[in-house]
Scaffold this motif. Structure first.
Motif, PDB file in Angstrom:
ATOM      1  N   GLY A 105       6.924 -11.498  23.742  1.00 19.66           N
ATOM      2  CA  GLY A 105       5.482 -11.703  23.783  1.00 19.66           C
ATOM      3  C   GLY A 105       4.807 -10.728  22.831  1.00 19.66           C
ATOM      4  O   GLY A 105       5.216  -9.568  22.731  1.00 19.66           O
TER       5      GLY A 105
ATOM      6  N   HIS B 146       7.156 -14.058  30.650  1.00 23.70           N
ATOM      7  CA  HIS B 146       7.915 -13.851  31.887  1.00 23.70           C
ATOM      8  C   HIS B 146       7.544 -14.845  32.987  1.00 23.70           C
ATOM      9  O   HIS B 146       8.231 -14.926  34.000  1.00 23.70           O
TER      10      HIS B 146
ATOM     11  N   GLU C 147       6.881  -7.092  32.744  1.00 22.52           N
ATOM     12  CA  GLU C 147       7.926  -7.953  33.336  1.00 22.52           C
ATOM     13  C   GLU C 147       8.044  -7.633  34.834  1.00 22.52           C
ATOM     14  O   GLU C 147       8.115  -8.522  35.675  1.00 22.52           O
TER      15      GLU C 147
ATOM     16  N   GLY D 253      10.972   0.877  27.096  1.00 20.66           N
ATOM     17  CA  GLY D 253      10.473  -0.396  27.627  1.00 20.66           C
ATOM     18  C   GLY D 253       9.564  -1.185  26.712  1.00 20.66           C
ATOM     19  O   GLY D 253       8.947  -2.161  27.134  1.00 20.66           O
ATOM     20  N   THR D 254       9.450  -0.760  25.456  1.00 23.70           N
ATOM     21  CA  THR D 254       8.516  -1.456  24.562  1.00 23.70           C
ATOM     22  C   THR D 254       9.195  -2.583  23.772  1.00 23.70           C
ATOM     23  O   THR D 254       8.628  -3.081  22.799  1.00 23.70           O
TER      24      THR D 254
ATOM     25  N   ASN E  16      13.808   6.950  21.340  1.00 27.71           N
ATOM     26  CA  ASN E  16      12.503   7.315  21.910  1.00 27.71           C
ATOM     27  C   ASN E  16      11.997   8.603  21.266  1.00 27.71           C
ATOM     28  O   ASN E  16      10.845   8.956  21.403  1.00 27.71           O
TER      29      ASN E  16
ATOM     30  N   LYS F  17      12.317  -2.635  22.130  1.00 25.82           N
ATOM     31  CA  LYS F  17      13.146  -2.342  20.947  1.00 25.82           C
ATOM     32  C   LYS F  17      14.495  -3.064  21.038  1.00 25.82           C
ATOM     33  O   LYS F  17      14.931  -3.704  20.079  1.00 25.82           O
ATOM     34  N   SER F  18      15.139  -2.948  22.196  1.00 29.11           N
ATOM     35  CA  SER F  18      16.442  -3.611  22.356  1.00 29.11           C
ATOM     36  C   SER F  18      16.277  -5.124  22.288  1.00 29.11           C
ATOM     37  O   SER F  18      17.112  -5.823  21.714  1.00 29.11           O
ATOM     38  N   LEU F  19      15.177  -5.599  22.869  1.00 27.96           N
ATOM     39  CA  LEU F  19      14.911  -7.033  22.872  1.00 27.96           C
ATOM     40  C   LEU F  19      14.791  -7.560  21.439  1.00 27.96           C
ATOM     41  O   LEU F  19      15.346  -8.610  21.089  1.00 27.96           O
TER      42      LEU F  19
HETATM   43  P1  ATP Z   1      14.441   1.797  25.925  1.00 31.19           P
HETATM   44  O1  ATP Z   1      13.831   2.667  24.887  1.00 31.19           O
HETATM   45  O2  ATP Z   1      14.273   2.315  27.308  1.00 31.19           O
HETATM   46  O3  ATP Z   1      15.825   1.341  25.621  1.00 31.19           O
HETATM   47  P2  ATP Z   1      13.367  -0.664  24.881  1.00 31.19           P
HETATM   48  O4  ATP Z   1      12.173  -0.368  24.042  1.00 31.19           O
HETATM   49  O5  ATP Z   1      14.625  -0.944  24.188  1.00 31.19           O
HETATM   50  O6  ATP Z   1      13.549   0.449  25.970  1.00 31.19           O
HETATM   51  P3  ATP Z   1      13.752  -3.182  26.103  1.00 31.19           P
HETATM   52  O7  ATP Z   1      15.017  -2.786  26.765  1.00 31.19           O
HETATM   53  O8  ATP Z   1      13.814  -4.036  24.920  1.00 31.19           O
HETATM   54  O9  ATP Z   1      12.930  -1.882  25.800  1.00 31.19           O
HETATM   55  O10 ATP Z   1      12.784  -3.858  27.154  1.00 31.19           O
HETATM   56  C1  ATP Z   1      13.124  -3.962  28.516  1.00 31.19           C
HETATM   57  C2  ATP Z   1      12.736  -5.319  29.006  1.00 31.19           C
HETATM   58  O11 ATP Z   1      11.308  -5.440  28.981  1.00 31.19           O
HETATM   59  C3  ATP Z   1      13.214  -6.437  28.116  1.00 31.19           C
HETATM   60  O12 ATP Z   1      14.471  -6.882  28.495  1.00 31.19           O
HETATM   61  C4  ATP Z   1      12.179  -7.515  28.340  1.00 31.19           C
HETATM   62  O13 ATP Z   1      12.516  -8.298  29.445  1.00 31.19           O
HETATM   63  C5  ATP Z   1      10.933  -6.730  28.620  1.00 31.19           C
HETATM   64  N1  ATP Z   1      10.083  -6.669  27.414  1.00 31.19           N
HETATM   65  C6  ATP Z   1       9.801  -5.591  26.664  1.00 31.19           C
HETATM   66  N2  ATP Z   1       8.993  -5.914  25.639  1.00 31.19           N
HETATM   67  C7  ATP Z   1       8.772  -7.233  25.746  1.00 31.19           C
HETATM   68  C8  ATP Z   1       8.034  -8.179  24.972  1.00 31.19           C
HETATM   69  N3  ATP Z   1       7.327  -7.821  23.900  1.00 31.19           N
HETATM   70  N4  ATP Z   1       8.064  -9.464  25.365  1.00 31.19           N
HETATM   71  C9  ATP Z   1       8.747  -9.866  26.445  1.00 31.19           C
HETATM   72  N5  ATP Z   1       9.451  -9.024  27.221  1.00 31.19           N
HETATM   73  C10 ATP Z   1       9.456  -7.726  26.893  1.00 31.19           C
END
Ligand code: ATP
Length: 559
Positions: A271, A448, A490, A312-313, A412, A315-317
């Motif tokens: 999103g 979601h 989410e 949670g922003t 991070n 990045k992995s997604l």
């Molecule tokens: P970390 O730094 O803790 O590893 P991250 O930035 O890699 O966190 P993600 O693991 O990608 O964060 O995000 C966690 C979950 O939050 C994702 O699996 C997804 O379900 C949800 N999420 C985060 N950003 C989005 C987005 N822009 N759209 C939809 N879902 C999102």
């Protein structure tokens, strides 16, 4: 001709050529594949240009033996030394009829030493244990043979087969030997194995199917390749690509550091973050998709991307989505598993992981929390030395011009990364992930709730019309979620579902979202600090002003 001699034997000739040019009579082949060892033995016994008068083998478990050819392939025959019953003779080996068997490494080395100097002999050392118990005897023997005129003039050769020369031999010994690193499997070899095995098992195969299996099994050794084909056959009576890929993932996982994952989520599941999506589409996905065109422009293919920002922003997604958009394998380098309590193992693990990832590439290699080893560290003790080794290996990989893997790292704490990581040329792009702005938050909620076009997320039952819900979310819920991360949005949807479930309702209603949003606690004071830090980092590390302006605008933090 046996299957193994039909495969690539270039690595063997490369080693033997060096022997012929008298570079060194000691060759080290780096492989742990039993099929490669078998191939080597067949080659030495059957290729006319590689023949020796005698063949000896030392094996950790079997002791010293002779290598002889038979219709079923190379065979190990225990070597029996004819001796009297002196106490010394009894000490060096186990008694057998007709002589004693040489079980101990040092006595085997002594015995072979005489043979190497008397005939044109070949001595293969295999399956040495990894715990270095042989180190002293082995290194000094190899060093002595490497420069021994008698061994050289007789044309004898000593071959050590080991997974990693650096682990078994010291620097000086390695300098005196020929080291050949052996490919786990080449593309043409895998294709040959697939076709031959299919013929033997009478599995019907299309050319396109062979190609897919060949691509899907990159990085596997010959032995692993055969095993996955056979197992797939026994499970499904065919070569099922899904099964083969799953088996490969299991094998790779055994490395302890790499995991192959099937990227299931695409850009449709993200999103908001349209500016970053657009940027990645333009500079990464399109360039990889139209690689030939990019090459015509002499445009380098993107090979390293750093995503930084708070947890949670997304990045992995984004990393997963990127792999699924370019249809490349997604390999997770599990950084937390790199550091081992065993000295010397971490560097070894990293080395293996890099080699394996490269073999499986082109692929997206996802390195989360890259800062775990992206710090130079101070080498005050052996653990520090190990950290440095891992750091340098990774840095070297990152800077390697021939690297095939596309590395996507996340952190991070970008300011804790070593300067060398951030230098131009290491990562093509450094992309900041800030907390989502209003429009993005609305979009993430819709993802979601399965309401965004293109998402694969499931839609829960709704007790209000979709349009009404969209408007309600935008007007009533989104304003309550300032400073929320994507992961928290989410979670908010999950909590709303839970509310509806607890009420025993038919579907989600406004009240469920309001209750969930009003009770969701986020430490706003702390968040304000995080946002400031994150903005400062974004300004420091992002070198594309237009992009940065657009990101700040989208996230609603533009000053
Ligand atoms: P970390 O730094 O803790 O590893 P991250 O930035 O890699 O966190 P993600 O693991 O990608 O964060 O995000 C966690 C979950 O939050 C994702 O699996 C997804 O379900 C949800 N999420 C985060 N950003 C989005 C987005 N822009 N759209 C939809 N879902 C999102």
């Amino acid at each position: 001709m046996s299957l193994y001699l039909q495969l690539d034997t270039g690595w063997i000739s490369r080693g033997l050529l060096k022997r012929k040019s008298n570079y060194s009579p000691v060759i080290v082949f780096e492989t742990s594949d039993p099929k490669r060892l078998h191939q080597l033995k067949e080659y030495l016994l059957r290729q006319p240009d590689a023949r020796y008068d005698y063949y000896f083998v030392y094996d950790q478990w079997e002791g010293l033996g002779r290598l002889v050819d038979s219709s079923s392939g190379p065979q190990f025959e225990p070597f029996r030394k004819r001796v009297g019953s002196s106490p010394l003779a009894q000490r060096v080996g186990t008694r057998e009829e007709g002589g004693i068997q040489l079980q101990f490494f040092k006595s085997a080395l002594k015995e072979v030493d005489a043979q190497l100097k008397s005939w044109r002999a070949c001595f293969i050392i295999q399956n040495l244990s990894e715990n270095r118990e042989h180190e002293t005897g082995l290194c000094s023997a190899l060093r002595a043979w490497a420069i021994d005129p008698a061994v050289i003039t007789k044309g004898s050769t000593v071959i050590l087969v080991t997974a990693d020369a650096e682990r078994v031999l010291d620097d000086y010994t390695r300098e005196l030997t020929v080291i050949v690193s052996v490919d786990p499997s080449r593309r043409d070899e895998r294709s040959h194995i697939v076709r031959t095995t299919a013929r033997e098992l009478e599995v019907p195969l299309e050319d396109a199917g062979v190609e897919e299996i060949v691509m899907g099994t990159a990085g596997l050794s010959l032995h692993q390749m055969e095993s996955v084909l056979l197992e797939s056959y026994f499970r499904t009576q065919q070569f099922d690509l899904r099964v083969i890929k799953d088996l490969k993932s299991e094998l790779v996982k055994k490395s302890g550091v790499l995991e192959v994952q099937e990227p299931t989520l695409g850009f449709g599941d993200i999103g908001g973050y349209d500016v970053i999506k657009g940027f990645i589409h333009k500079y990464v996905i399109n360039v990889l998709r139209y690689a030939d065109r990019a090459r015509r422009y002499a445009l380098p293919l993107p090979k390293g991307i750093l995503f930084f920002g708070p947890p949670g922003t997304g990045k992995s997604l984004f990393a997963t989505a990127l792999a699924s958009e370019v249809q490349l394998p997604f390999i997770h380098l599990v950084t937390e598993n790199i550091y081992s309590k065993w000295l010397g193992e971490s560097g070894q693990k990293m080395k293996n992981a890099i080699a394996l990832a490269e073999k499986m590439s082109p692929a997206v290699v996802f390195v989360d929390e890259i800062d775990r080893f992206g710090r130079r560290g101070v080498a005050t003790d052996s653990a520090g030395e190990e950290t440095r080794r891992v750091f340098s290996q990774f840095l070297e990989w990152l800077g390697r011009p021939d690297r095939e893997a596309i590395i996507v790292g996340t952190t991070n704490v970008p300011d804790q990364l070593d300067e060398a990581f951030l230098r131009t040329g290491r990562f093509d792009y450094k992309i900041p992930f800030l907390y989502p702005g209003e429009a993005a938050r609305q979009d993430i909620l819709l993802v979601h709730l399965g309401l965004k076009a293109g998402t694969s997320r499931r839609r829960p039952p709704l007790a209000i019309p979709e349009d009404g819900l969209r408007q309600f979310l935008a007007e009533e819920v989104v304003p309550l979620t300032a400073n929320f991360s994507g992961a928290e949005l989410e979670e908010l949807v999950t909590r709303a579902k839970r509310q509806a479930f607890d009420r025993g309702a038919e579907g989600l209603e406004e009240i469920d979202f309001l209750r969930a949003a009003r009770t969701f606690r986020v430490d706003h004071r702390h968040r304000t600090g995080v946002i400031e830090t994150c903005l400062a980092q974004a300004r420091r590390y992002t070198d594309d002003q237009g992009f940065l302006d657009a990101v700040e605008e989208e996230m609603g933090v533009k000053v």
